[in-house]
Design an enzyme around this catalytic site. Sequence first.
Site, mmCIF file in Angstrom:
data_model
loop_
_atom_site.group_PDB
_atom_site.id
_atom_site.type_symbol
_atom_site.label_atom_id
_atom_site.label_comp_id
_atom_site.label_asym_id
_atom_site.label_seq_id
_atom_site.Cartn_x
_atom_site.Cartn_y
_atom_site.Cartn_z
ATOM 1 N N TYR A 78 10.189 -50.719 4.037
ATOM 2 C CA TYR A 78 11.350 -49.969 3.546
ATOM 3 C C TYR A 78 12.462 -50.902 3.062
ATOM 4 C CZ TYR A 78 9.216 -45.867 5.748
ATOM 5 O OH TYR A 78 8.355 -44.861 6.100
ATOM 6 N N ASP A 107 -4.561 -46.215 11.750
ATOM 7 C CA ASP A 107 -5.294 -44.974 11.444
ATOM 8 C C ASP A 107 -5.996 -44.449 12.696
ATOM 9 O OD1 ASP A 107 -6.798 -47.295 11.252
ATOM 10 O OD2 ASP A 107 -8.103 -46.576 9.658
ATOM 11 N N LYS A 149 -2.329 -52.755 10.932
ATOM 12 C CA LYS A 149 -3.577 -52.679 10.159
ATOM 13 C C LYS A 149 -4.014 -54.114 9.865
ATOM 14 C CE LYS A 149 -5.164 -49.522 7.893
ATOM 15 N NZ LYS A 149 -6.467 -48.811 8.073
ATOM 16 N N ASP A 169 7.319 -44.633 11.676
ATOM 17 C CA ASP A 169 7.918 -43.440 11.087
ATOM 18 C C ASP A 169 6.929 -42.274 11.193
ATOM 19 O OD1 ASP A 169 9.586 -41.806 9.690
ATOM 20 O OD2 ASP A 169 9.455 -42.876 7.787
ATOM 21 N N ASP A 181 6.746 -39.167 14.505
ATOM 22 C CA ASP A 181 6.860 -37.736 14.196
ATOM 23 C C ASP A 181 5.638 -36.973 14.691
ATOM 24 O OD1 ASP A 181 9.314 -37.962 13.088
ATOM 25 O OD2 ASP A 181 8.791 -37.119 11.137
#
Length: 370
Positions: A143, A227, A194, A251, A255
């Site tokens: 970001y 994942d 990852k 992020d 959630d």
Amino acid sequence: MTSNKKLLILPGDGIGPEVMRQVRRVIDWFDQRRAVSFDLSEGLVGGAAIDAQGVPLTDETMAQAMAVDAVLLGAVGGPKWDALPFERKPERGLLRLRKEMDLFANLRPALVFDALADASSLKTDLVRGLDMMIVRELTGGVYFGSPRGIETLPDGTRRGINTQVYTSPEIQRVARVAFDLARLRRKQVCSVEKANVMESGILWREEVQAVHDADYADIQLSHMYADNCAMQLVRQPKQFDVIVTDNLFGDLLSDCAAMLTGSLGMLPSASLGAADASGRRRALYEPVHGTAPDIAGKDMANPLATLLSFAMLLRYSLNLGDDADLIERAVQKVLAGGLRTADIVTPGATKVSTSGMGDAILGELDKLAA
Ligand code: NAD
């Protein structure tokens, strides 16, 4: 005897002030009934600050936030200020706090209260008793990385670019937050990246492992690809204690984990900054929800997310775990007794107002402390 902890309270906009009013009652209860005492100041942020002071956060309020032991915030924003230019919007107040306090670690617990286990979209036995924490790196990663932007190539093709970038100190400091938290919990950390496809993931894995091996051998560390972690969160969420991950994966995963618990009105959060020479960390505590303009001013909002944020403040900024437990037990008891605000009401439960929920929590605290 702990005494005179300095807190800055920023209720903000919409339902912020009405939920904070109930939390203030609980803070006063602790002030009068427990060993801790507070030196409270209250300030304006967001739309309320724009209306009264012309900016979403004044320099004075910013300076106060830097000086206190912790900041407790409601929420900011609302339709009244939607048309303002980006740099004058209410959210800028919150972003300024996060930036200047250098809040690099975002803590999002997913805690399922027994009485609300039915509210989850997963089967009750998968989530009953769930108590996990996601630590998300908040100030680095894709970001913020550069180069970034959208460019047009000579052949007219457009290309969008963002850069995932982490340095070793950025990874080490958030890893330390996760390991320190795990020491207060079940002593397990799962680090998520990852590393199979991203160099920044390889670095993340190596640095977290090195911090662990040097200083946290008492903590059980595992590594997982992001994942797989998403899958495991909905398959077997109770396997996790503390998850530490980067800004982007955090992020998404926070959630996802939050929704395991079923309700926005129940979700607290904390954001922690670097420790100063005396070991004190800058810290901001706030509910995950926004200002809920649709129910603001109607005495309907659930104050428990903000109250549970205050419990996190007691535990992580003031080292008052017993007092935090007291709040969580009071919430558990009130819910088990069948009292619910409108957002979490179920058939057979009794609907209460925001202030009614405050009354019930204070009543339980009296009983628990008797
Ligand atoms: P929201 O979280 O305010 O509301 C989403 C839905 O959840 C609404 O139906 C609302 O009534 C309900 N809800 C939220 N909190 C509740 C509570 N405590 N009790 C009962 N019901 C609750 O999100 P939104 O509608 O997307 O945003 C509204 C405003 O809040 C916008 O201006 C947005 O920018 C702002 N916002 C601020 C923050 C923050 O300050 N950190 C976070 C998110 C949104």
